[in-house]
Design a protein around this motif. Structure first.
Motif, PDB file in Angstrom:
ATOM      1  N   LEU A  13       0.847  -1.197   0.000  1.00 27.97           N
ATOM      2  CA  LEU A  13       0.000   0.000   0.000  1.00 27.97           C
ATOM      3  C   LEU A  13       0.881   1.243   0.000  1.00 27.97           C
ATOM      4  CD1 LEU A  13      -2.724  -1.142   2.540  1.00 27.97           C
ATOM      5  CD2 LEU A  13      -2.931  -0.955   0.052  1.00 27.97           C
ATOM      6  N   PRO A  14       0.414   2.337  -0.615  1.00 19.15           N
ATOM      7  CA  PRO A  14       1.239   3.547  -0.627  1.00 19.15           C
ATOM      8  C   PRO A  14       1.493   4.039   0.790  1.00 19.15           C
ATOM      9  CG  PRO A  14      -0.949   3.979  -1.561  1.00 19.15           C
ATOM     10  CD  PRO A  14      -0.861   2.512  -1.294  1.00 19.15           C
ATOM     11  N   ASP A  15       2.696   4.576   1.012  1.00 22.55           N
ATOM     12  CA  ASP A  15       3.010   5.118   2.334  1.00 22.55           C
ATOM     13  C   ASP A  15       1.992   6.200   2.697  1.00 22.55           C
ATOM     14  OD1 ASP A  15       5.102   3.456   2.306  1.00 22.55           O
ATOM     15  OD2 ASP A  15       6.658   4.994   2.457  1.00 22.55           O
ATOM     16  N   ALA A  16       1.620   6.225   3.998  1.00 22.03           N
ATOM     17  CA  ALA A  16       0.561   7.128   4.454  1.00 22.03           C
ATOM     18  C   ALA A  16       0.923   8.587   4.188  1.00 22.03           C
ATOM     19  CB  ALA A  16       0.305   6.909   5.933  1.00 22.03           C
ATOM     20  N   ASN A  17       2.215   8.935   4.275  1.00 19.98           N
ATOM     21  CA  ASN A  17       2.563  10.353   4.095  1.00 19.98           C
ATOM     22  C   ASN A  17       2.960  10.715   2.665  1.00 19.98           C
ATOM     23  OD1 ASN A  17       4.798   8.875   4.304  1.00 19.98           O
ATOM     24  ND2 ASN A  17       5.635   9.864   6.144  1.00 19.98           N
ATOM     25  N   ALA A  18       2.795   9.787   1.711  1.00 15.39           N
ATOM     26  CA  ALA A  18       3.086  10.114   0.308  1.00 15.39           C
ATOM     27  C   ALA A  18       1.788  10.509  -0.392  1.00 15.39           C
ATOM     28  CB  ALA A  18       3.704   8.912  -0.391  1.00 15.39           C
ATOM     29  N   ARG A  19       1.909  11.399  -1.400  1.00 12.50           N
ATOM     30  CA  ARG A  19       0.722  11.771  -2.178  1.00 12.50           C
ATOM     31  C   ARG A  19       0.277  10.550  -2.996  1.00 12.50           C
ATOM     32  NH1 ARG A  19      -0.006  14.148  -7.404  1.00 12.50           N
ATOM     33  NH2 ARG A  19       2.239  14.113  -7.774  1.00 12.50           N
ATOM     34  N   PRO A  20      -1.010  10.110  -2.847  1.00 15.76           N
ATOM     35  CA  PRO A  20      -1.430   8.895  -3.563  1.00 15.76           C
ATOM     36  C   PRO A  20      -1.367   9.096  -5.082  1.00 15.76           C
ATOM     37  CG  PRO A  20      -3.102   9.639  -1.982  1.00 15.76           C
ATOM     38  CD  PRO A  20      -2.077  10.714  -2.066  1.00 15.76           C
ATOM     39  N   ARG A  21      -0.725   8.146  -5.782  1.00 13.22           N
ATOM     40  CA  ARG A  21      -0.516   8.307  -7.227  1.00 13.22           C
ATOM     41  C   ARG A  21      -1.300   7.306  -8.067  1.00 13.22           C
ATOM     42  NH1 ARG A  21       3.809  10.443  -9.454  1.00 13.22           N
ATOM     43  NH2 ARG A  21       2.339  10.427 -11.167  1.00 13.22           N
ATOM     44  N   GLY A  22      -1.747   6.191  -7.482  1.00 13.49           N
ATOM     45  CA  GLY A  22      -2.454   5.190  -8.285  1.00 13.49           C
ATOM     46  C   GLY A  22      -1.867   3.816  -8.049  1.00 13.49           C
ATOM     47  N   THR A  23      -2.145   2.923  -8.991  1.00 19.38           N
ATOM     48  CA  THR A  23      -1.723   1.523  -8.821  1.00 19.38           C
ATOM     49  C   THR A  23      -0.721   1.135  -9.900  1.00 19.38           C
ATOM     50  OG1 THR A  23      -3.865   0.945  -7.889  1.00 19.38           O
ATOM     51  CG2 THR A  23      -2.536  -0.867  -8.730  1.00 19.38           C
ATOM     52  N   LEU A  24       0.290   0.407  -9.470  1.00 19.22           N
ATOM     53  CA  LEU A  24       1.274  -0.173 -10.379  1.00 19.22           C
ATOM     54  C   LEU A  24       1.092  -1.686 -10.302  1.00 19.22           C
ATOM     55  CD1 LEU A  24       3.848   0.342 -12.098  1.00 19.22           C
ATOM     56  CD2 LEU A  24       5.157   0.357  -9.953  1.00 19.22           C
ATOM     57  N   LEU A  25       0.746  -2.286 -11.421  1.00 17.24           N
ATOM     58  CA  LEU A  25       0.530  -3.738 -11.485  1.00 17.24           C
ATOM     59  C   LEU A  25       1.762  -4.344 -12.151  1.00 17.24           C
ATOM     60  CD1 LEU A  25      -1.545  -6.243 -11.573  1.00 17.24           C
ATOM     61  CD2 LEU A  25      -1.992  -5.485 -13.898  1.00 17.24           C
ATOM     62  N   LEU A  26       2.460  -5.229 -11.463  1.00 16.62           N
ATOM     63  CA  LEU A  26       3.717  -5.776 -11.993  1.00 16.62           C
ATOM     64  C   LEU A  26       3.565  -7.272 -12.275  1.00 16.62           C
ATOM     65  CD1 LEU A  26       6.291  -3.934  -9.676  1.00 16.62           C
ATOM     66  CD2 LEU A  26       5.674  -3.384 -12.048  1.00 16.62           C
ATOM     67  N   ILE A  27       3.887  -7.671 -13.496  1.00 13.88           N
ATOM     68  CA  ILE A  27       3.658  -9.061 -13.935  1.00 13.88           C
ATOM     69  C   ILE A  27       5.014  -9.755 -14.144  1.00 13.88           C
ATOM     70  CG2 ILE A  27       2.496 -10.526 -15.621  1.00 13.88           C
ATOM     71  CD1 ILE A  27       0.585  -8.221 -16.184  1.00 13.88           C
ATOM     72  N   HIS A  28       5.161 -10.896 -13.492  1.00 15.40           N
ATOM     73  CA  HIS A  28       6.480 -11.537 -13.422  1.00 15.40           C
ATOM     74  C   HIS A  28       6.860 -12.299 -14.695  1.00 15.40           C
ATOM     75  CE1 HIS A  28       4.899 -15.651 -12.792  1.00 15.40           C
ATOM     76  NE2 HIS A  28       3.986 -15.124 -11.995  1.00 15.40           N
ATOM     77  N   GLY A  29       8.142 -12.648 -14.781  1.00 19.66           N
ATOM     78  CA  GLY A  29       8.681 -13.404 -15.904  1.00 19.66           C
ATOM     79  C   GLY A  29       8.762 -14.899 -15.607  1.00 19.66           C
ATOM     80  N   PHE A  30       9.307 -15.620 -16.560  1.00 22.01           N
ATOM     81  CA  PHE A  30       9.434 -17.086 -16.524  1.00 22.01           C
ATOM     82  C   PHE A  30      10.851 -17.477 -16.125  1.00 22.01           C
ATOM     83  CE2 PHE A  30      10.995 -20.829 -18.751  1.00 22.01           C
ATOM     84  CZ  PHE A  30      10.092 -21.789 -18.350  1.00 22.01           C
ATOM     85  N   PRO A  31      11.049 -18.478 -15.347  1.00 26.74           N
ATOM     86  CA  PRO A  31      10.095 -19.388 -14.670  1.00 26.74           C
ATOM     87  C   PRO A  31       9.910 -18.963 -13.204  1.00 26.74           C
ATOM     88  CG  PRO A  31      12.298 -20.389 -14.752  1.00 26.74           C
ATOM     89  CD  PRO A  31      12.451 -18.965 -15.202  1.00 26.74           C
ATOM     90  N   LEU A  32       9.644 -17.667 -13.038  1.00 30.75           N
ATOM     91  CA  LEU A  32       9.667 -17.068 -11.699  1.00 30.75           C
ATOM     92  C   LEU A  32       8.252 -16.912 -11.155  1.00 30.75           C
ATOM     93  CD1 LEU A  32      12.436 -14.690 -12.900  1.00 30.75           C
ATOM     94  CD2 LEU A  32      12.737 -16.420 -11.131  1.00 30.75           C
ATOM     95  N   ASN A  33       8.124 -16.080 -10.123  1.00 28.57           N
ATOM     96  CA  ASN A  33       6.793 -15.713  -9.619  1.00 28.57           C
ATOM     97  C   ASN A  33       6.874 -14.285  -9.082  1.00 28.57           C
ATOM     98  OD1 ASN A  33       7.626 -15.828  -6.833  1.00 28.57           O
ATOM     99  ND2 ASN A  33       7.477 -18.063  -6.951  1.00 28.57           N
ATOM    100  N   ALA A  34       5.795 -13.838  -8.426  1.00 28.53           N
ATOM    101  CA  ALA A  34       5.702 -12.425  -8.047  1.00 28.53           C
ATOM    102  C   ALA A  34       6.852 -11.959  -7.159  1.00 28.53           C
ATOM    103  CB  ALA A  34       4.362 -12.190  -7.336  1.00 28.53           C
ATOM    104  N   ARG A  35       7.526 -12.897  -6.490  1.00 27.68           N
ATOM    105  CA  ARG A  35       8.590 -12.481  -5.560  1.00 27.68           C
ATOM    106  C   ARG A  35       9.768 -11.806  -6.268  1.00 27.68           C
ATOM    107  NH1 ARG A  35       6.849 -13.627  -0.827  1.00 27.68           N
ATOM    108  NH2 ARG A  35       5.659 -15.524  -0.456  1.00 27.68           N
ATOM    109  N   MET A  36       9.851 -11.968  -7.584  1.00 30.12           N
ATOM    110  CA  MET A  36      10.938 -11.277  -8.301  1.00 30.12           C
ATOM    111  C   MET A  36      10.805  -9.760  -8.207  1.00 30.12           C
ATOM    112  SD  MET A  36      10.083 -11.315 -12.383  1.00 30.12           S
ATOM    113  CE  MET A  36      10.613  -9.608 -12.595  1.00 30.12           C
ATOM    114  N   TRP A  37       9.613  -9.262  -7.814  1.00 33.03           N
ATOM    115  CA  TRP A  37       9.386  -7.808  -7.737  1.00 33.03           C
ATOM    116  C   TRP A  37       9.604  -7.248  -6.334  1.00 33.03           C
ATOM    117  CZ3 TRP A  37       9.515  -5.727 -12.253  1.00 33.03           C
ATOM    118  CH2 TRP A  37       8.908  -6.308 -13.359  1.00 33.03           C
ATOM    119  N   GLU A  38      10.106  -8.068  -5.407  1.00 26.82           N
ATOM    120  CA  GLU A  38      10.194  -7.589  -4.006  1.00 26.82           C
ATOM    121  C   GLU A  38      10.989  -6.282  -3.886  1.00 26.82           C
ATOM    122  OE1 GLU A  38      11.326 -11.236  -2.097  1.00 26.82           O
ATOM    123  OE2 GLU A  38       9.274 -11.595  -1.401  1.00 26.82           O
TER     124      GLU A  38
END
Ligand code: MLT
Length: 262
Positions: A13-38
């Motif tokens: 979730l966006p930090d409480a004190n940052a101006r809200p900007r929207g959502t960034l949806l990140l899609i992982h590569g092969f043969p990985l999973n979402a943890r590659m975006w940590e």
């Protein structure tokens, strides 16, 4: 990882004190999973973005397609009541991003295409995928990790941060064999997305590791030329996984794009 029905995803979730900007949806590569975006989650959240990264392995059954994967991303946006997002994908994640643009462009506020290409697999490429499916059947995910990891990281990373190979292996080995097989099917059946490029009119960042041999910078240049007004960033000292190999440079390029272009 949080879950929503059958969907699993990372969510920052966006930090409480940052101006809200929207959502960034990140899609992982092969043969990985979402943890590659940590390495991107906290960074983008500090700048006011909610970051969600779906785990495609849940639907990667043997006949999976990039359309199925795009459906997972759309179901997640709907499930979280998010009407639009900047969508970013790395490699296979880029192929899925193109499927999302093809089917549901109304959700897309901007694009980040990392280490990917618009072209479909060549006939030789499909043969290589079939061999990989056989290898998976015969020897399991560890053999896929052995084959892929040297291709995922660049020469500089091999020299200076060889431990990244262990991190990649740990991520790959949490994926069930069926999920890896499903992703291979999605890769080899994906359509050519090149005709789609001229229809893209949202702010787009094309980004690639200078040492990427799987989807080399020349392919990123093709995307940059095909998408009017897109921005191209080449990350020095990184291969196919610049977000993990050179996170500071990758995050800076992403932040500048989000701040100035979106
Ligand atoms: C990926 O990183 O997602 C794969 O290397 C994509 C591919 O093999 O085409």
């Amino acid at each position: 990882m949080p879950a929503l029905g059958r969907l699993r995803y990372l969510d920052a979730l966006p930090d409480a004190n940052a101006r809200p900007r929207g959502t960034l949806l990140l899609i992982h590569g092969f043969p990985l999973n979402a943890r590659m975006w940590e390495g991107q989650l906290a960074f983008a959240a500090a700048r006011g973005w909610r970051v969600i990264a779906p785990d495609l392995t849940v639907v990667a059954t043997p006949g999976a397609t990039v359309d199925d994967f795009a459906g997972v991303a759309i179901d997640l946006l709907d499930g979280l009541h998010i009407e639009g997002a900047v969508v970013g994908g790395l490699s296979m994640g880029g192929y899925v991003t193109f499927a999302l643009v093809r089917h549901a462009a109304r959700y897309v506020r901007g694009l980040m295409l990392a280490d990917t290409r618009s072209q479909a697999d060549t006939p030789e490429g499909v043969e290589g995928r079939k061999k990989m499916l056989q290898l998976l059947k015969d020897q399991g995910p560890a053999a896929i990790a052995d084959q892929m990891i040297p291709k995922l990281i660049g020469e500089t990373t091999k020299r200076t941060r060889p431990e990244l190979a262990d991190r990649l292996r740990a991520i790959i080995m949490t994926n069930p064999a069926e999920a890896i097989g499903g992703a291979i099917n999605a890769l080899m059946t994906r359509p050519d997305a090149t005709p789609l490029l001229a229809s893209i009119h949202v702010p787009t960042l094309v980004i690639v590791g200078a040492e990427d041999t799987l989807t080399p910078p020349a392919l990123a240049e093709d995307l940059h030329r095909g998408i009017a007004g897109s921005q191209l960033e080449v990350i020095a000292g990184a291969g196919h996984m610049p977000n993990m190999e050179a996170p500071a440079a990758f995050n800076t390029a992403l932040a500048e794009f989000l701040d100035r272009r979106v």
